[in-house]
Design a protein around this motif. Structure first.
Motif, PDB file in Angstrom:
ATOM      1  N   ILE A 129      24.120-109.157-152.485  1.00  0.00           N
ATOM      2  CA  ILE A 129      23.739-107.784-152.817  1.00  0.00           C
ATOM      3  C   ILE A 129      22.248-107.651-153.126  1.00  0.00           C
ATOM      4  N   GLN A 130      21.649-108.674-153.753  1.00  0.00           N
ATOM      5  CA  GLN A 130      20.268-108.560-154.200  1.00  0.00           C
ATOM      6  C   GLN A 130      19.281-108.164-153.095  1.00  0.00           C
ATOM      7  N   PRO A 131      19.363-108.735-151.886  1.00  0.00           N
ATOM      8  CA  PRO A 131      18.414-108.308-150.852  1.00  0.00           C
ATOM      9  C   PRO A 131      18.455-106.810-150.585  1.00  0.00           C
ATOM     10  N   PHE A 132      19.645-106.213-150.606  1.00  0.00           N
ATOM     11  CA  PHE A 132      19.764-104.783-150.343  1.00  0.00           C
ATOM     12  C   PHE A 132      19.165-103.960-151.486  1.00  0.00           C
ATOM     13  N   THR A 133      19.382-104.421-152.720  1.00  0.00           N
ATOM     14  CA  THR A 133      18.820-103.678-153.852  1.00  0.00           C
ATOM     15  C   THR A 133      17.295-103.777-153.869  1.00  0.00           C
ATOM     16  N   VAL A 134      16.754-104.943-153.535  1.00  0.00           N
ATOM     17  CA  VAL A 134      15.302-105.108-153.488  1.00  0.00           C
ATOM     18  C   VAL A 134      14.706-104.230-152.396  1.00  0.00           C
ATOM     19  N   ASN A 142      15.870-105.408-140.814  1.00  0.00           N
ATOM     20  CA  ASN A 142      16.616-105.293-139.565  1.00  0.00           C
ATOM     21  C   ASN A 142      17.634-106.425-139.421  1.00  0.00           C
ATOM     22  N   GLN A 143      17.283-107.615-139.889  1.00  0.00           N
ATOM     23  CA  GLN A 143      18.216-108.736-139.842  1.00  0.00           C
ATOM     24  C   GLN A 143      19.434-108.464-140.717  1.00  0.00           C
ATOM     25  N   LEU A 144      19.204-107.911-141.894  1.00  0.00           N
ATOM     26  CA  LEU A 144      20.299-107.641-142.817  1.00  0.00           C
ATOM     27  C   LEU A 144      21.173-106.487-142.364  1.00  0.00           C
ATOM     28  N   ALA A 145      20.658-105.672-141.455  1.00  0.00           N
ATOM     29  CA  ALA A 145      21.428-104.519-140.986  1.00  0.00           C
ATOM     30  C   ALA A 145      22.579-104.943-140.095  1.00  0.00           C
ATOM     31  N   HIS A 146      22.546-106.187-139.602  1.00  0.00           N
ATOM     32  CA  HIS A 146      23.594-106.683-138.724  1.00  0.00           C
ATOM     33  C   HIS A 146      24.478-107.657-139.485  1.00  0.00           C
ATOM     34  N   TRP A 147      25.776-107.619-139.181  1.00  0.00           N
ATOM     35  CA  TRP A 147      26.738-108.460-139.882  1.00  0.00           C
ATOM     36  C   TRP A 147      26.409-109.929-139.689  1.00  0.00           C
ATOM     37  N   ALA A 193      25.504-115.834-146.046  1.00  0.00           N
ATOM     38  CA  ALA A 193      24.782-115.034-147.033  1.00  0.00           C
ATOM     39  C   ALA A 193      23.304-115.386-147.008  1.00  0.00           C
ATOM     40  N   PRO A 194      22.424-114.381-147.127  1.00  0.00           N
ATOM     41  CA  PRO A 194      21.000-114.690-147.239  1.00  0.00           C
ATOM     42  C   PRO A 194      20.751-115.453-148.530  1.00  0.00           C
TER      43      PRO A 194
END
Length: 495
Positions: free
Chosen positions: A376-381, A459-464, A468-469
């Motif tokens: 979740i942290q990458p999305f919140t950042v 853009n990388q995180l936008a794809h399934w 986990a990153p």
């Protein structure tokens, strides 16, 4: 030891090459495709030509949780007077016919569980380990790294020659240039394996990137009516999955094995003292301890609560008296994670086991919380980066925002900074007039470079992605550093 293939009549040792034998099998089985005949050819060639007197042989015994280990005594024989399916034989002295399958380490057991009736065990000290299993009933194991094939074509050649090839999921997808299991990577590798006539089990998405998988040929079973060969292999293998159907190979579900679960699991046995279990739990700050048998099969669990109950009940000071659950919550790596969340919520842990109920890992509520944070942290950042950028460029007019678009149609859709994507900001900033108006105390080229890197990460995180990153990854750190810079030029009134 009997190979089966009852339609294959005549002494197959008379064929001088693999090609000759393949041509003959094509005549015996005219309805079968090339890949099937080719797989059967290599299996019978091993049985007739490759196996030598003195070699060890392993036979998973059907309907029993044991394997038999023997030593080949003689050359291949063709018994023309035997019933169909019993004519291709090798004489064997059976050394140990009831070695517990659970005693065999998972990597070796997976190799034995090949879809092939006849395959060769060569890597990871297989010969020495099978010899030890025959003598003592225990597997010394192997912890070394498996060197992957040089490329995908070599993988195909090695599978054809030996029957199976083990490697990590990371190395497997790396043969096709992928480093992470994205949706595109999974589709690409699945298609390439299918085109090569190969199948992988467990599927390379079922565990973590460094989990071992076993690659075998497709269409490898004997003919359905084909005699009494060592078909007990079917029982030891995990279920094979065709990439043609809607099976887990195309299911992008988050699985237990995708998490970095603890694999070096400390455990205890029923005959140990309770004091030893307490010592392990205190030393390692554990809340529970799996109870295992001699082969590390799960037989229970002990917890602080169960220890307290045993003490209050003035029972004997043994693990047996403090066993909390005889059947504690357990799961296989390939199981869907969210289907087992309630177990983790209720008990605080989930013990990971393999096909033989051997403990291979443990997943706790703390582990799960950490993994969810990493996800979740990458999305919140990134969300905060975008929010800060929108406010930080609010001094620019709509015309100045639109000016960063070469496409006039796209420009007309911009009415405020809220309409910009993260990828647009590098073009917005990379202009002397707009940069001067913003008056940020930084180097413009450096900020443009940072924005480009963070937009690429977004853009990388936008794809399934199965994987986990990593929380301390370079890309996440770059996003955090950009956010730190933006907090200087965008003062949040709530901070």
């Amino acid at each position: 030891m009997i190979a089966g293939w009852e339609e294959t009549t005549g002494d197959i040792s008379s064929y001088q090459s693999v090609d000759e034998l393949r041509d003959a099998l094509s005549g015996f089985y005219p309805a079968e495709g090339f890949n099937t005949v080719n797989n059967w050819t290599h299996q019978l060639w091993r049985f007739c030509k490759i196996m030598n007197p003195g070699d060890l042989v392993v036979m998973p015994r059907k309907y029993q949780s044991v394997i038999a280990i023997g030593r080949i005594l003689g050359d291949y024989e063709y018994r023309k007077d035997a019933p169909p399916g019993y004519r291709h034989v090798r004489s064997v002295k059976w050394l140990n016919v009831d070695v517990a399958r659970a005693a065999v380490a998972g990597d070796l057991r997976d190799s034995m569980g090949s879809l092939l009736t006849i395959s060769e065990l060569t890597r990871r000290n297989a010969v020495e380990r099978v010899e030890k299993l025959a003598q003592t009933g225990s597997d010394p194991g192997y912890a070394g790294y498996i060197t992957p094939p040089a490329d995908a074509s070599v993988l195909k050649e090695e599978v054809d020659e030996a029957g199976t090839r083990q490697l990590t999921a990371r190395d497997l997808i790396g043969l096709w240039g992928w480093s992470r299991r994205t949706a595109d990577a999974i589709e690409d590798v699945d298609h390439a394996l299918r085109a090569s006539g190969l199948v992988v089990e467990p599927h390379f998405t079922a565990g973590h990137l460094d989990s071992l998988v076993t690659v075998s040929p497709l269409n490898t079973a004997e003919p359905a009516h084909g005699g009494a060969g060592p078909v007990a292999n079917e029982e030891i293998s995990t279920s094979a999955v065709s990439v043609e159907d809607d099976s887990p190979t195309k299911d992008f579900t988050w699985r237990i094995g995708n998490l970095p679960i603890a694999t070096d699991v400390v455990s205890c046995t029923l005959d140990e003292t309770l004091g030893r279990a307490v010592m392990h739990m205190v030393e390692n700050d554990f809340s529970q301890l799996p109870i295992v048998d001699e082969h590390r099969r799960l037989v229970g669990v002990v917890t602080w609560e169960s220890i307290a109950r045993a003490k209050l009940g003035r029972r004997q000071d043994t693990i047996t008296d403090a066993r909390a659950l005889q059947y504690p919550p357990s799961a296989r790596e390939e199981e869907e994670l969210f289907a087992r969340i309630r177990d983790i919520q209720r008990h605080g842990f989930l013990i990971v086991v393999d096909a033989e109920n051997v403990v291979t890992g443990i997943l706790t509520a703390v582990d799960l919380a950490g993994e969810l944070q990493a996800r979740i942290q990458p999305f919140t950042v990134l969300e905060e980066v975008e929010r800060r950028l929108r406010r930080a460029v609010s001094s620019l007019s709509v015309e100045e925002l639109r000016a960063c678009f070469k496409d006039k149609y796209k420009a007309q859709k911009i009415h405020s900074a809220k309409d910009l994507t993260l990828g647009n900001y590098r073009y917005l900033i990379n202009d002397e007039h707009r940069w001067t108006k913003l008056a940020w105390p930084y180097d413009r080229a450096d900020i443009v470079e940072r924005l480009e890197a963070v937009a690429k990460y977004r853009n990388q995180l936008a794809h399934w992605d199965v994987d986990a990153p990593e929380q301390d990854s370079k890309q996440l750190e770059q996003a955090k550093q950009l956010l730190k810079l933006l907090k200087i030029v965008d003062r949040d009134p709530t901070e």
